[in-house]
Write an enzyme that holds these catalytic residues in place. Structure first.
Site, short mmCIF file in Angstrom:
data_model
loop_
_atom_site.label_atom_id
_atom_site.label_comp_id
_atom_site.label_asym_id
_atom_site.label_seq_id
_atom_site.Cartn_x
_atom_site.Cartn_y
_atom_site.Cartn_z
N ASN A 208 0.87 -1.18 0.00
CA ASN A 208 0.00 0.00 0.00
C ASN A 208 0.90 1.23 0.00
OD1 ASN A 208 0.54 0.89 2.85
ND2 ASN A 208 -0.21 -1.17 3.24
N ASP A 277 -3.28 -6.55 5.37
CA ASP A 277 -4.22 -7.47 6.01
C ASP A 277 -4.12 -8.87 5.43
OD1 ASP A 277 -5.28 -5.63 7.76
OD2 ASP A 277 -6.66 -4.81 6.26
N LYS A 287 10.67 -15.85 -10.68
CA LYS A 287 9.81 -14.78 -11.19
C LYS A 287 8.72 -15.38 -12.10
CE LYS A 287 9.98 -10.63 -13.94
NZ LYS A 287 10.68 -9.91 -14.97
#
Ligand code: C5P
Length: 403
Positions: A208, A277, A287
């Site tokens: 975030n 969360d 990858k």
């Protein structure tokens, strides 16, 4: 933060005298009124006019300058200051102070002042390591002085070692600490900050936009109030704040492990981190290739660190627990539910949709909600000011539980 404070800056004659200009700029920017006094040697390195222009005050250079002495006066300067900073402090100046010599303007003031003196040495490494200099520094420590050790690095004389003037930003932060009442002295405070990164392959993660600014501001404010501060930070581009124990983590799991390790020793824990969360259920060993048009990543719940801390604290009510709630709707209802569910002392709620609030900004407009359901709405403030209000509330709680 140094608003209304008067700082007397003594500059002695070393090449680092040029860095004193940046120091003055930062002190003035922070709100301090600055008076500069220079030794005769310092004036060989940088002109007094520079400091007069930066401070807006005349510069003290000569004990026998009748005009300056009648305008300001060395005894007045010694009394009026809240703090004296010596930067750079040469070996010669340190030796004179240790011996109580007062043979020029600066040393005369130093003998006459009773306010704290912050000494920032800068010199050649051999001069610094010289046992006489070390003995002089040891005797300064016994008096009303605080010492900021010089940095290790390349010196002007091309030698390597200890002797570089410490960064001016650290001097300013130490000045703030010395001029702030030590209202959290003896308290151990843990602050979490920043986002977490939850990887799903070796080079990609879910996160975030948290910058860490709110948590870093909380850590700095607690340090200035003399707490012992532990800052546990997820990935953030901010430099670690001065004066705190700093631990860098990446994922929510790492953050939980570090915080749980410290929790039993803490008086207060402030969770300002934007902990993810959820995390991807698995991390691919290599990858992921761009083969399909759609990729599904299954997420599982992360441990709720604050919830766990709240559930496990006993009747003692320690540590004091503070949470942050960033919401986009039903701010008060959602934040209050988290306060109850996580067993917190209060929660700081901010509306992410409001301009000048939340992720990445330097400002925040928050509401503080306590266990009685009382909502205190704060005006738009800088994150440092919000941190100050949060610790005012924490101090009140500490006083209630500790008569
Ligand atoms: O439930 P929510 O994530 O909105 O709660 C926010 C508060 O809980 C913040 O103080 C945050 O640091 C903390 N938190 C936590 N562990 C999580 C998620 C949030 O400690 N996994």
């Amino acid at each position: 933060m140094l608003n209304g404070k008067s700082v007397l800056l003594g500059i002695s004659g070393g090449i680092a005298a040029y860095k004193a200009a940046e120091l003055v700029r930062l002190l003035v920017k922070d709100g301090a009124s600055v008076h500069v006094v220079m030794t005769a040697n310092a004036q060989q390195f940088i002109a007094p006019l520079t400091f007069q222009a930066l401070t807006g005050n005349p510069v003290g250079t000569d004990l026998f300058n009748l005009e300056y002495e009648s305008q300001i006066g060395h005894i007045h300067l010694a009394r009026a200051a809240d703090l004296v900073i010596l930067a750079p402090a040469t070996a010669n100046l340190i030796a004179k102070i240790a011996a109580g010599i007062a043979d020029d303007y600066l040393t005369t003031i130093l003998l006459a002042t009773t306010v704290p003196i912050l000494v920032c040495p800068a010199m050649n490494v051999k001069m610094y390591e010289n046992r006489i200099t070390q003995r002089n520094l040891a005797s300064l420590r016994e008096f009303n002085t605080h010492l900021l050790e010089p940095e290790v690095g390349e010196l002007a004389c091309k030698e390597e070692g200890a002797g570089r003037l410490i960064d001016p930003s650290v001097i300013v932060e130490t000045a703030r600490r010395l001029l702030t009442p030590a209202s959290l002295e003896g308290k151990r405070i843990l602050v979490s900050a920043g986002p977490t990164w939850e990887p799903f392959d070796p080079v990609r993660f879910i996160s975030n936009p948290s910058s860490g600014k709110m948590g870093y501001a909380l850590a700095s404010v607690a340090y200035r109030r003399a707490a012992e501060v532990y800052l546990v930070a997820g990935p953030s581009s901010l430099p670690p704040p001065h004066g705190v124990h700093f631990e860098r983590v990446t994922t929510a799991h790492e953050m939980r492990d570090v915080i749980m390790g410290h929790a039993p020793q803490m008086d207060v824990i402030v969770m300002a981190a934007a902990v993810g969360d959820y995390r991807p259920i698995a991390v691919a060993p290599q990858k992921l290739k761009k083969l399909q048009d759609e990729v599904n990543v299954t997420l599982v719940k992360n441990p709720d660190i604050l919830g766990h801390l709240g559930a496990s604290r006993g009747v003692s009510g320690r540590p004091i627990l503070i949470g942050f709630a960033a919401e986009t709707e039903n701010l008060i209802e959602n934040a209050t539910a988290k306060l109850i569910q996580k067993n917190l002392d209060f929660i700081v709620a901010n509306n992410l949709t409001q301009a000048g609030s939340g992720f990445g900004c330097d400002t925040n407009q928050v509401k503080i909600i306590d266990r009685e359901g009382i909502v205190t709405e704060l005006p738009p403030l800088t994150k440092e000011e919000v941190a100050g209000r949060v610790f005012d509330r924490i101090e009140a709680l500490l006083h209630i539980t500790e008569p």
